[in-house]
Design a protein around this motif. Structure first.
Motif, PDB file in Angstrom:
ATOM      1  N   TRP A   1       0.824  -1.193   0.000  1.00  0.00           N
ATOM      2  CA  TRP A   1       0.000   0.000   0.000  1.00  0.00           C
ATOM      3  C   TRP A   1       0.863   1.249   0.000  1.00  0.00           C
ATOM      4  O   TRP A   1       2.075   1.173   0.262  1.00  0.00           O
ATOM      5  N   THR A   2       0.243   2.357  -0.286  1.00  0.00           N
ATOM      6  CA  THR A   2       0.910   3.654  -0.166  1.00  0.00           C
ATOM      7  C   THR A   2       0.576   4.210   1.211  1.00  0.00           C
ATOM      8  O   THR A   2      -0.587   4.143   1.649  1.00  0.00           O
ATOM      9  N   LEU A   3       1.585   4.720   1.890  1.00  0.00           N
ATOM     10  CA  LEU A   3       1.383   5.171   3.268  1.00  0.00           C
ATOM     11  C   LEU A   3       0.314   6.264   3.353  1.00  0.00           C
ATOM     12  O   LEU A   3       0.131   7.049   2.412  1.00  0.00           O
ATOM     13  N   SER A   4      -0.352   6.302   4.479  1.00  0.00           N
ATOM     14  CA  SER A   4      -1.320   7.378   4.735  1.00  0.00           C
ATOM     15  C   SER A   4      -0.616   8.739   4.657  1.00  0.00           C
ATOM     16  O   SER A   4       0.565   8.851   5.016  1.00  0.00           O
ATOM     17  N   ALA A   5      -1.353   9.740   4.202  1.00  0.00           N
ATOM     18  CA  ALA A   5      -0.747  11.084   4.095  1.00  0.00           C
ATOM     19  C   ALA A   5      -0.339  11.620   5.467  1.00  0.00           C
ATOM     20  O   ALA A   5       0.470  12.543   5.569  1.00  0.00           O
ATOM     21  N   ASP A   6      -0.895  11.036   6.549  1.00  0.00           N
ATOM     22  CA  ASP A   6      -0.555  11.484   7.900  1.00  0.00           C
ATOM     23  C   ASP A   6       0.531  10.623   8.555  1.00  0.00           C
ATOM     24  O   ASP A   6       0.794  10.752   9.748  1.00  0.00           O
ATOM     25  N   ASP A   7       1.120   9.726   7.771  1.00  0.00           N
ATOM     26  CA  ASP A   7       2.172   8.864   8.313  1.00  0.00           C
ATOM     27  C   ASP A   7       3.521   9.532   8.072  1.00  0.00           C
ATOM     28  O   ASP A   7       4.038   9.530   6.957  1.00  0.00           O
ATOM     29  N   GLY A   8       4.065  10.149   9.113  1.00  0.00           N
ATOM     30  CA  GLY A   8       5.356  10.837   9.003  1.00  0.00           C
ATOM     31  C   GLY A   8       5.244  12.169   8.300  1.00  0.00           C
ATOM     32  O   GLY A   8       6.241  12.844   8.066  1.00  0.00           O
ATOM     33  N   ASP A   9       4.036  12.549   7.940  1.00  0.00           N
ATOM     34  CA  ASP A   9       3.805  13.810   7.232  1.00  0.00           C
ATOM     35  C   ASP A   9       2.419  14.308   7.653  1.00  0.00           C
ATOM     36  O   ASP A   9       1.764  13.703   8.504  1.00  0.00           O
ATOM     37  N   GLY A  10       1.920  15.351   7.047  1.00  0.00           N
ATOM     38  CA  GLY A  10       0.579  15.839   7.391  1.00  0.00           C
ATOM     39  C   GLY A  10       0.475  16.087   8.882  1.00  0.00           C
ATOM     40  O   GLY A  10       1.329  16.742   9.480  1.00  0.00           O
ATOM     41  N   SER A  11      -0.532  15.498   9.523  1.00  0.00           N
ATOM     42  CA  SER A  11      -0.664  15.672  10.976  1.00  0.00           C
ATOM     43  C   SER A  11       0.230  14.700  11.745  1.00  0.00           C
ATOM     44  O   SER A  11       0.274  14.753  12.975  1.00  0.00           O
ATOM     45  N   ASP A  12       0.888  13.818  11.034  1.00  0.00           N
ATOM     46  CA  ASP A  12       1.893  12.904  11.610  1.00  0.00           C
ATOM     47  C   ASP A  12       1.357  12.190  12.853  1.00  0.00           C
ATOM     48  O   ASP A  12       1.965  12.209  13.912  1.00  0.00           O
ATOM     49  N   ASP A  13       0.194  11.567  12.727  1.00  0.00           N
ATOM     50  CA  ASP A  13      -0.364  10.903  13.919  1.00  0.00           C
ATOM     51  C   ASP A  13      -0.734   9.438  13.662  1.00  0.00           C
ATOM     52  O   ASP A  13      -1.549   8.872  14.361  1.00  0.00           O
ATOM     53  N   VAL A  14      -0.109   8.822  12.639  1.00  0.00           N
ATOM     54  CA  VAL A  14      -0.391   7.398  12.412  1.00  0.00           C
ATOM     55  C   VAL A  14       0.540   6.567  13.276  1.00  0.00           C
ATOM     56  O   VAL A  14       1.755   6.746  13.247  1.00  0.00           O
ATOM     57  N   LEU A  15      -0.052   5.673  14.080  1.00  0.00           N
ATOM     58  CA  LEU A  15       0.755   4.790  14.929  1.00  0.00           C
ATOM     59  C   LEU A  15       1.027   3.455  14.263  1.00  0.00           C
ATOM     60  O   LEU A  15       2.092   2.880  14.389  1.00  0.00           O
ATOM     61  N   SER A  16       0.020   2.956  13.528  1.00  0.00           N
ATOM     62  CA  SER A  16       0.169   1.636  12.906  1.00  0.00           C
ATOM     63  C   SER A  16      -0.916   1.456  11.845  1.00  0.00           C
ATOM     64  O   SER A  16      -1.782   2.324  11.668  1.00  0.00           O
ATOM     65  N   TYR A  17      -0.833   0.326  11.156  1.00  0.00           N
ATOM     66  CA  TYR A  17      -1.872  -0.041  10.181  1.00  0.00           C
ATOM     67  C   TYR A  17      -2.487  -1.362  10.630  1.00  0.00           C
ATOM     68  O   TYR A  17      -1.766  -2.335  10.888  1.00  0.00           O
ATOM     69  N   GLN A  18      -3.794  -1.376  10.713  1.00  0.00           N
ATOM     70  CA  GLN A  18      -4.501  -2.592  11.111  1.00  0.00           C
ATOM     71  C   GLN A  18      -4.951  -3.317   9.846  1.00  0.00           C
ATOM     72  O   GLN A  18      -5.492  -2.694   8.924  1.00  0.00           O
ATOM     73  N   LEU A  19      -4.706  -4.640   9.804  1.00  0.00           N
ATOM     74  CA  LEU A  19      -5.063  -5.428   8.622  1.00  0.00           C
ATOM     75  C   LEU A  19      -6.135  -6.445   8.977  1.00  0.00           C
ATOM     76  O   LEU A  19      -6.116  -7.037  10.072  1.00  0.00           O
ATOM     77  N   TRP A  20      -7.052  -6.669   8.044  1.00  0.00           N
ATOM     78  CA  TRP A  20      -8.117  -7.654   8.225  1.00  0.00           C
ATOM     79  C   TRP A  20      -8.154  -8.577   7.010  1.00  0.00           C
ATOM     80  O   TRP A  20      -7.653  -8.234   5.934  1.00  0.00           O
ATOM     81  N   ARG A  21      -8.794  -9.703   7.196  1.00  0.00           N
ATOM     82  CA  ARG A  21      -8.927 -10.658   6.088  1.00  0.00           C
ATOM     83  C   ARG A  21     -10.311 -11.315   6.170  1.00  0.00           C
ATOM     84  O   ARG A  21     -10.824 -11.567   7.258  1.00  0.00           O
ATOM     85  N   SER A  22     -10.903 -11.557   5.003  1.00  0.00           N
ATOM     86  CA  SER A  22     -12.181 -12.285   4.987  1.00  0.00           C
ATOM     87  C   SER A  22     -12.170 -13.286   3.850  1.00  0.00           C
ATOM     88  O   SER A  22     -11.392 -13.165   2.902  1.00  0.00           O
ATOM     89  N   ARG A  23     -13.028 -14.288   3.958  1.00  0.00           N
ATOM     90  CA  ARG A  23     -13.083 -15.340   2.944  1.00  0.00           C
ATOM     91  C   ARG A  23     -14.107 -15.049   1.867  1.00  0.00           C
ATOM     92  O   ARG A  23     -14.506 -15.932   1.136  1.00  0.00           O
ATOM     93  N   GLY A  24     -14.563 -13.824   1.762  1.00  0.00           N
ATOM     94  CA  GLY A  24     -15.518 -13.459   0.723  1.00  0.00           C
ATOM     95  C   GLY A  24     -15.914 -12.008   0.897  1.00  0.00           C
ATOM     96  O   GLY A  24     -15.669 -11.414   1.955  1.00  0.00           O
ATOM     97  N   ALA A  25     -16.493 -11.440  -0.145  1.00  0.00           N
ATOM     98  CA  ALA A  25     -16.831 -10.015  -0.096  1.00  0.00           C
ATOM     99  C   ALA A  25     -17.839  -9.724   1.004  1.00  0.00           C
ATOM    100  O   ALA A  25     -17.816  -8.665   1.634  1.00  0.00           O
ATOM    101  N   GLU A  26     -18.725 -10.693   1.268  1.00  0.00           N
ATOM    102  CA  GLU A  26     -19.781 -10.468   2.259  1.00  0.00           C
ATOM    103  C   GLU A  26     -19.455 -11.109   3.607  1.00  0.00           C
ATOM    104  O   GLU A  26     -20.218 -10.958   4.556  1.00  0.00           O
ATOM    105  N   ALA A  27     -18.364 -11.852   3.661  1.00  0.00           N
ATOM    106  CA  ALA A  27     -18.042 -12.573   4.902  1.00  0.00           C
ATOM    107  C   ALA A  27     -17.501 -11.621   5.958  1.00  0.00           C
ATOM    108  O   ALA A  27     -17.097 -10.497   5.650  1.00  0.00           O
ATOM    109  N   ALA A  28     -17.506 -12.101   7.197  1.00  0.00           N
ATOM    110  CA  ALA A  28     -17.032 -11.261   8.308  1.00  0.00           C
ATOM    111  C   ALA A  28     -15.513 -11.099   8.229  1.00  0.00           C
ATOM    112  O   ALA A  28     -14.807 -11.986   7.764  1.00  0.00           O
TER     113      ALA A  28
END
Lengths: 278, 405
Positions: free
Chosen positions: B70-97
């Protein structure tokens, strides 16, 4: 009881070290003991680590790592066939069928070589090429990188020139040798300084340049299709200089580690056995 | 003013100052100043852009890895510089949890999911996190991991292998057809003959140690070829040849080699099977036993050819002390310094294989040697081209082809 075993270990250690004086009955006893014990030890180790879990257990007990397998299943055959190939190795003890043993050896060596091909080409050729192709130019500024390249070429040319000139002047003229060496060193150093100043960015790492020069020279030394004369001879001499410097460093490093082994044995004698030190 | 009056005045000042400060403190307790309170963060960090997922190819690719970039958030090290981390999720389908997959630190624009099931279509989601709020969610999918038959990132390995083996085959064919393939004489080979000659003059045996490698070790195989050469010389000179081994299979192979060599020079009766000995598989037991042979049977020439480890210096140093002329050869780089130091001559690295090819003139060995020689020339050419091309353009395709490995 522990003291008895420690004492036996200490006496055997002293027996081995007595070799430093000269060959003697104590050393002979310790030497034969360790050879005999190791033969029995390795027999047991090989059986329980290799033959039993990989052949005997799957083929006869129908188990791999405690898990049951079926008689005649894929895993059963995968244990039986290598086991039979291993037995074939002993065919060499029977002259009439000795040739059969070469099948097993051929599969063993061929399989090993095939598995190793790709990783060896990757690790020992591609990675080395890649690292050396880029290391001379390890800076973002193209002009500074150019100075590195110029320096590399300069050092390389100076070393080859030095070796050729040295040969022409003759090895019996020490003044000529020292003079050429000094001039070459001064020219290389001055060139480095000038290029650093002109570029403004400076030369990043002379180590990288030496690395590439050393690699080129060493590869030339191990070129067997031509006699080491002329330019190739000069390059090969550069290579042997780098090899010897490398060997010297490796020797010193290993001697240090061997000294630590000696300290370990002395510590065993003085601490564990005699309790003279804490 | 007397001293007593001065002290009285000072005490009065101290008293009133203390009272004043106490009054101030009470006033502050009574009316707390809320102007320094931290305001609640209600501003979301800028979202991640360019989020993509693809099948990841590596050396042990079983189809269970998917690479997320991915491309970093505009606030990661720049902008308001308040990104601590990136949370990732995964699902087994477009409608799945969505299931939580993991966290990437701020500044990190790549994550490899190593828990994917091969062939399963996954959707991935990501959001920047500032410690309180998540950014807008970005997602990508479906994507599935698959085991790759051909690893495209290692194309250069394939190409160089094809070129190398092509050269080996060509030179092997040339050697089989009788072409005169030049291989320069290795200085250490002359030393072997001198050493055996010296042992003959002194009426003492020659000791040949083929290393402690197994028979599948290429150094051991090269060593057996040189052993054949040495055995022919000792057979001609009628000098005893002792060959201690650390591996049972190597011992039987050495027996065959020496026996054939004695037969080849017409001295089959000179072969003594008792001189081809198995000592021990244990490294230092083997070294100790060979040292014993050096001191008791007093060979005048010690030849160490093959794969050696830490026992190398023990052997070479004892041989030196015993006064034997010593010639060593190994491709174990870590052991070469000891042989160079303690032996009279050393075959270094590839010289061991070259000696083997030089002595046997076996087409396959010659082909391999010539092939690797020209591979060195190719390597130097590639390296030089890489340096120059990188200087001209660091992003050129040639360098990138190697860098992507």
């Amino acid at each position: 009881m522990a003291f008895i075993w420690t004492t036996i270990g200490a006496l055997l250690t002293l027996s081995i070290y007595s070799f430093l004086y000269k060959d003697n009955p104590f050393y002979k006893f310790a030497e034969h003991l360790v050879v005999g014990v190791s033969a029995g030890y390795y027999l047991v180790i090989y059986y329980f680590n290799y033959i039993h879990p990989n052949v005997f257990s799957p083929v006869f007990l129908l188990q791999i790592g405690g898990e049951p397998i079926g008689f005649g299943s894929f895993l059963w055959w995968m244990a039986l066939i290598p086991g039979l190939l291993g037995v074939l190795l002993y065919a060499r003890f029977f002259p009439k069928i000795a040739w059969v043993g070469r099948w097993a050896l051929g599969i063993y060596v061929g399989g090993y070589a095939g598995l190793g091909l790709s990783p060896v080409m990757q690790a020992r050729v591609i990675e080395q090429l890649r690292a050396n192709a880029l290391s001379v130019a390890g800076v973002e500024d193209p002009f500074a990188a150019m100075t590195n390249l110029a320096l590399a070429v300069g050092i390389f040319a100076a070393m080859v020139y030095l070796l050729i000139v040295k040969r022409n002047l003759g090895a019996k003229n020490p003044l000529a040798k020292v003079g050429v060496l000094l001039v070459s060193a001064i020219v290389a150093y001055a060139g480095w300084l000038v290029l650093s100043l002109i570029s403004g960015a400076g030369v990043v790492s002379i180590t990288n340049i030496l690395l590439v020069v050393g690699l080129l020279g060493t590869l030339s030394y191990f070129f067997f299709s031509m006699k080491h004369k002329g330019i190739l001879g000069g390059l090969a001499r550069v290579g042997i200089v780098f090899l010897m410097v490398g060997f010297g460093a490796s020797f010193g490093y290993t001697v240090m580690s061997r000294i630590s082994l000696l300290i370990g044995r002395v510590s065993f004698l003085l601490h564990d056995w005699l309790h003279l030190i804490d | 003013m007397s001293a007593a009056m001065t002290m009285k005045l000072l005490r009065s000042i101290l008293f009133w100052a203390t009272m004043f400060l106490a009054a101030c403190a009470c006033a502050q307790d009574a009316e707390p100043d809320t102007s320094f309170a931290i305001p609640l963060d209600t501003v979301l960090p800028a979202p991640v852009t360019g989020f993509e997922a693809s099948d990841y190819v590596d050396n042990s690719d079983a189809g269970d890895k998917i690479e997320l970039t991915w491309t970093l958030s505009a606030d990661d090290g720049d902008g308001s510089d308040d990104v601590l981390s990136y949370q990732l999720w995964r699902s087994r389908g477009a409608e799945a949890a969505w299931d939580s997959l993991g966290t990437a630190a701020a500044g990190q624009a790549r994550y490899v999911d190593e828990t994917a099931e091969p062939g399963v279509d996954y959707h991935y989601g990501i959001a920047a996190f500032d410690g309180v709020n998540y950014s807008e969610h970005a997602s990508f999918g479906p994507v599935a991991g698959r085991a790759n038959f051909f690893q495209s990132t290692r194309t250069s390995v394939l190409v160089l292998m094809v070129v190398f083996f092509g050269m080996v085959l060509v030179f092997t064919k040339l050697a089989e057809r009788g072409a005169d393939l030049f291989v320069r004489r290795i200085p250490g080979l002359n030393a072997i003959e001198e050493a055996v000659g010296r042992a003959t003059e002194m009426g003492r045996p020659v000791l040949y140690v083929p290393g402690i490698g197994e028979i599948d070790n290429i150094m051991t195989i090269a060593s057996l070829t040189i052993l054949s050469h040495v055995a022919k010389i000792t057979a001609r000179y009628e000098t005893p040849l002792i060959v201690p081994t650390a591996r049972a299979v190597v011992m039987s192979a050495a027996e065959e080699v020496v026996k054939e060599a004695y037969a080849a020079v017409g001295k089959p009766d000179g072969y003594n099977p008792d001189n081809i000995r198995y000592l021990s598989d244990a490294q230092f037991a083997f070294a100790g036993a060979v040292n014993g042979i050096m001191l008791r049977e007093k060979p005048a020439a010690n030849l160490y050819m093959g794969a050696f480890w830490a026992e190398s210096l023990l052997l070479a140093e004892t041989g030196f002390e015993a006064g034997a002329i010593q010639v060593a050869g190994t491709a174990m780089v870590s052991q070469l310094p000891f042989f160079v130091t303690a032996c009279d001559f050393t075959l270094m690295g590839e010289e061991l294989y070259a000696a083997s090819a030089y002595l046997s003139r076996e087409p396959k060995l010659l082909g391999g040697l010539k092939g690797s020689d020209w591979m060195k020339v190719l390597s130097i050419t590639i390296m030089t081209a890489g340096i120059v091309l990188y200087l001209l353009n660091p992003d050129n395709a040639f360098v990138a082809w190697f860098s992507s490995q």
